[in-house]
Design an enzyme around this catalytic site. Structure first.
Site, mmCIF file in Angstrom:
data_model
loop_
_atom_site.group_PDB
_atom_site.id
_atom_site.type_symbol
_atom_site.label_atom_id
_atom_site.label_comp_id
_atom_site.label_asym_id
_atom_site.label_seq_id
_atom_site.Cartn_x
_atom_site.Cartn_y
_atom_site.Cartn_z
ATOM 1 N N ASN B 280 96.275 28.896 -22.377
ATOM 2 C CA ASN B 280 96.591 30.305 -22.511
ATOM 3 C C ASN B 280 96.141 31.040 -21.264
ATOM 4 O OD1 ASN B 280 97.430 32.679 -23.600
ATOM 5 N ND2 ASN B 280 95.607 33.007 -24.848
ATOM 6 N N ASP B 307 90.378 28.017 -14.258
ATOM 7 C CA ASP B 307 90.259 28.202 -15.716
ATOM 8 C C ASP B 307 89.858 26.873 -16.373
ATOM 9 O OD1 ASP B 307 90.197 29.290 -18.227
ATOM 10 O OD2 ASP B 307 92.356 29.681 -18.372
ATOM 11 N N HIS B 311 87.336 20.686 -23.495
ATOM 12 C CA HIS B 311 87.325 20.565 -24.953
ATOM 13 C C HIS B 311 87.136 19.099 -25.288
ATOM 14 C CE1 HIS B 311 88.535 24.669 -25.807
ATOM 15 N NE2 HIS B 311 89.502 24.565 -24.921
#
Lengths: 310, 433
Positions: B280, B307, B311
């Site tokens: 995003n 960015d 995860h």
């Protein structure tokens, strides 16, 4: 019969060639005869275990699959989200892997997330039959629709098929569009601009917002359900206004070709997207679609089961 | 591996320094962590950098270190080591940790731990709002005193325009730049990919470009009204680029960054339902990608930032709708950008280096950080011609969520020096005894 089927999964009609689609429809014709016999059962899947894995509620599709499995003599397990370990925090893939460890062969799977079945199919040796993933794909519904069209009209190539209603949220529409285009039909989609995205023009679908114009020359009118559960924002003012401008009423039917057939994947919102008079009328093939669904699902289960490796 | 503090002579380096415009083969002297005249270095280790580029240390102003809060995905130790391996001598970690960097105490925690575990320089960033919830202004003055260099609610966007205006005004009083993740929540809805032809055909929930464009327009207007700096994070849509271009031409204090993945990839990849393509803002169309590249070339976008969003594998091995947004980027940024921007002929090498140096330091107020004697020895050393295949299993980051695994790239980081310490060292065979 010459073997033309090599896939352990049926995920989307987008993936299939026209030949593969026709092959499923031809196979379904054979299986349709089974249900017309006195003893409605064949041993085609005897010794195979099928898991009906429904992470999104369903009655009609699940029952149709379950009956198809029974008529093929498969062993059946039903898993639904409310009873599954997904609620206990296990991931979807772990749940599938655990069932796979029980030596099952096939999953018939419904899930709210588009592509969930694609993701699972890449990560299991078992076969996956997509019974609906979000707004993405519902291949057996489209196959049974095409089976019904072929049965009624004798062909699919060259027919004009108009799909009416909520295309945006509809996996039925997406699957029908890919399947019909591959078999050479001309597809029109119609509904309010909030529900009928112009992006479908890029693949050769005619997009219009004028119902009467869209159904006038159609050989087949496939009416989609207004899915209140997916319409989480304001897409049209009210059911009444939708029915007035986009509902298939006897007045609309009167403008159609005399031999045009009317389809609906069910369940019907009577007098919203389709009038009761039309749904129950002589043009409607809605219940025949249900009957054909059984034959198509038997064919699909039979074909993919043959390609699942031990 | 050369450990600890040493004095160096880096011989025959192609020094490319966008602060001074220097593009010259010469020796670099490093003594006591500072750049010095090579003649003066006592007891040096000598390394031959022939055919390698030595540039002022790269800064990545958009990184997620996940500490505190999600150390299963990344820690300060692993994240800053990944930065070093990517050629970055400094990073700006986003404040959306748990607890969030919305108080002086969290910033102090960050500073204390980076002093011990940090491999590269860490420039703290504070929240715009408490708990980055978009409702109440964070204690911006206290954050400044605690050492933040910038403010951001990254991952979320303040929806209330009146609050955003006041934040910008207040930030101006403390001379802190505001970095904004531009996104209108109502237009984003439950979107997971770019809204376009593919999302429609695949039945996936789309995030329209308009969700970004509208907030970029809002920010441009606020920057004009308030007369203070807004930096637009991870620009993805061509319409946003045009707004920024016009604003900059009108003298409004707006800057922007692009990520390597928006430079290299498009939404064509979402067909795979691979959650390593879920980020995003989402990957957009080829047209958008080309416009982002054009904006880098014409100076509209002055920064490349990754960015970097680690995860765990578990959190990404799920249905596309359910997976978290984001990919790791520190260790692939330079090779991807060399391949897609420099070797593809869109940007000159000096221009590309400036996106990692002058661009961010101008916004953050770090100032001149050139390779001239008297400055700290922060140096990024890379081979622009070396080719290799990206292997996520060799990453230093704790996470593996990258779409670039297996991609062939041209350009390789060879060494990263922070204050005279060679914190990433692929130069062993170039040691001169």
């Amino acid at each position: 019969m010459e073997v033309k089927w090599t896939r352990k999964d049926l995920l989307s009609l987008y993936d299939l060639s026209a030949e593969e689609i026709v092959f499923i429809l031809d196979t379904a014709e054979e299986f349709k005869k089974v249900s017309e016999r006195n003893v409605k059962k064949v041993p085609a899947l005897r010794g195979k275990t099928v898991v009906n894995f429904f992470v999104e509620p369903s009655t009609r599709t699940r029952v149709s699959f379950e009956l198809a499995e029974q008529r093929l003599s498969a062993d059946i397990i039903n898993v639904q989200a409310s009873t599954s370990s997904l609620l206990k925090g296990e991931t979807l893939l772990d749940t599938i892997k655990n069932l796979e460890a029980l030596q099952v062969d096939l999953f018939v799977m419904r899930h709210a997330a588009p592509g969930a079945q694609n993701f699972i199919a890449q990560n299991t040796r078992c076969g996956i039959v997509n019974a609906g993933d979000g707004a993405h794909s519902h291949p057996t519904q489209a196959l049974l629709d095409m089976f019904t069209i072929r049965e009624k009209k004798g062909r699919i190539a060259g027919l004009k098929v108009t799909i009416v209603g909520d295309i945006l949220h509809s996996r039925v529409a997406r699957s029908n569009i890919w399947g019909l285009l591959k078999l050479g039909a001309e597809v029109t989609v119609v509904g309010p601009a909030t529900l009928v995205p112009h992006e479908f023009e890029s693949i050769g679908v005619r997009v219009t917002h004028n119902l009467k114009e869209a159904v006038r020359d159609a050989d087949v009118v496939n009416v989609l359900r207004i899915q209140h559960e997916r319409l989480n924002a304001a897409f049209f003012p009210s059911d009444a206004e939708y029915a007035r401008f986009f509902g298939i009423t006897p007045e609309v039917v009167a403008t159609m070709k005399p031999d045009a057939i009317i389809m609906h994947p069910g369940p019907i919102n009577r007098d919203v997207e389709i009038s009761s008079l039309v749904a129950d009328g002589p043009r409607s093939v809605i219940l025949e679609q249900v009957t054909n669904g059984l034959a198509v699902r038997m064919a699909v289960l039979f074909l993919v089961a043959g390609c699942v490796k031990k | 591996m050369i450990e600890g503090i040493n004095n160096f002579i880096l011989r025959n380096a192609r020094v490319m320094d966008p602060y001074t415009g220097e593009d010259n083969v010469r020796d670099i002297g490093v003594m006591d962590g500072m750049l010095v005249d090579p003649e003066c270095v006592l007891n040096p280790l000598t390394v031959d950098l022939e055919n390698l580029v030595a540039a002022p240390g790269f800064i990545d102003m958009h990184v997620h270190l996940r500490q505190p809060g999600n150390t299963a995905a990344e820690t300060i130790a692993t994240g800053t080591m990944a930065a070093a391996a990517g050629g970055f001598t400094g990073i700006v970690p986003m404040p959306n940790t748990n607890p969030a960097c919305d108080s002086a105490s969290t910033i102090e925690y960050l500073r204390r731990h980076t002093a011990v575990d940090g491999v590269v320089r860490v420039y703290p960033c504070g929240c715009l709002t408490k708990g980055f919830a978009g409702e109440e202004m964070a204690p911006i003055g206290n954050l400044k005193t605690a050492g933040v260099m910038a403010l951001s609610d990254d991952g979320r966007c303040v929806q209330n325009h009146d609050l955003m205006r006041h934040i910008l005004e207040y930030a101006k009083s403390f001379e802190l730049p505001v970095l904004d993740h531009c996104e209108d929540n109502s237009l984003k809805g439950s979107g997971v990919v770019h809204e376009g032809q593919l999302s429609m055909l695949l039945g996936m929930n789309g995030i329209p470009s308009l969700a970004e464009e509208l907030m970029v327009a809002r920010d441009v207007m606020l920057a004009r009204l308030v007369g203070w700096k807004i930096h637009i994070q991870h620009v993805s849509a061509k319409e946003s680029v045009e707004l920024i271009r016009r604003a900059r031409a009108a003298g409004i204090m707006v800057t922007a960054e692009a990520t390597p993945h928006h430079i290299a990839l498009t939404d064509e990849f979402i067909r795979k339902y691979d959650t390593n393509y879920k980020m995003n803002p989402p990957l957009r169309t080829e047209e958008d990608r080309q416009e982002v590249i054009r904006a880098l070339a014409d100076g509209t976008i002055t920064v490349i930032a990754t960015d970097h969003a680690p995860h765990t594998a578990t959190s990404k091995m799920v249905e596309f709708d359910v997976a978290p947004f984001g990919i790791v980027g520190l260790e692939t940024a330079l090779p991807i950008c060399l391949t897609e921007l420099y070797h593809a002929g869109h940007l000159g090498l000096m221009q590309l280096i400036s996106k990692f140096t002058v661009g961010p330091t101008d916004i953050l107020g770090i100032g001149n950080h050139s390779l001239t004697a008297g400055n700290p020895a922060d140096i990024t050393i890379f081979d622009p011609e070396a080719e290799y295949v990206i292997d996520k299993n060799r990453f230093y980051t704790k996470s593996r969520n990258t779409p670039f695994h297996g991609m062939r790239v041209k350009g390789m980081v060879r060494g990263t020096m922070v204050c005279g310490r060679l914190v990433y060292d692929q130069l062993a065979e170039r040691r001169v005894e």
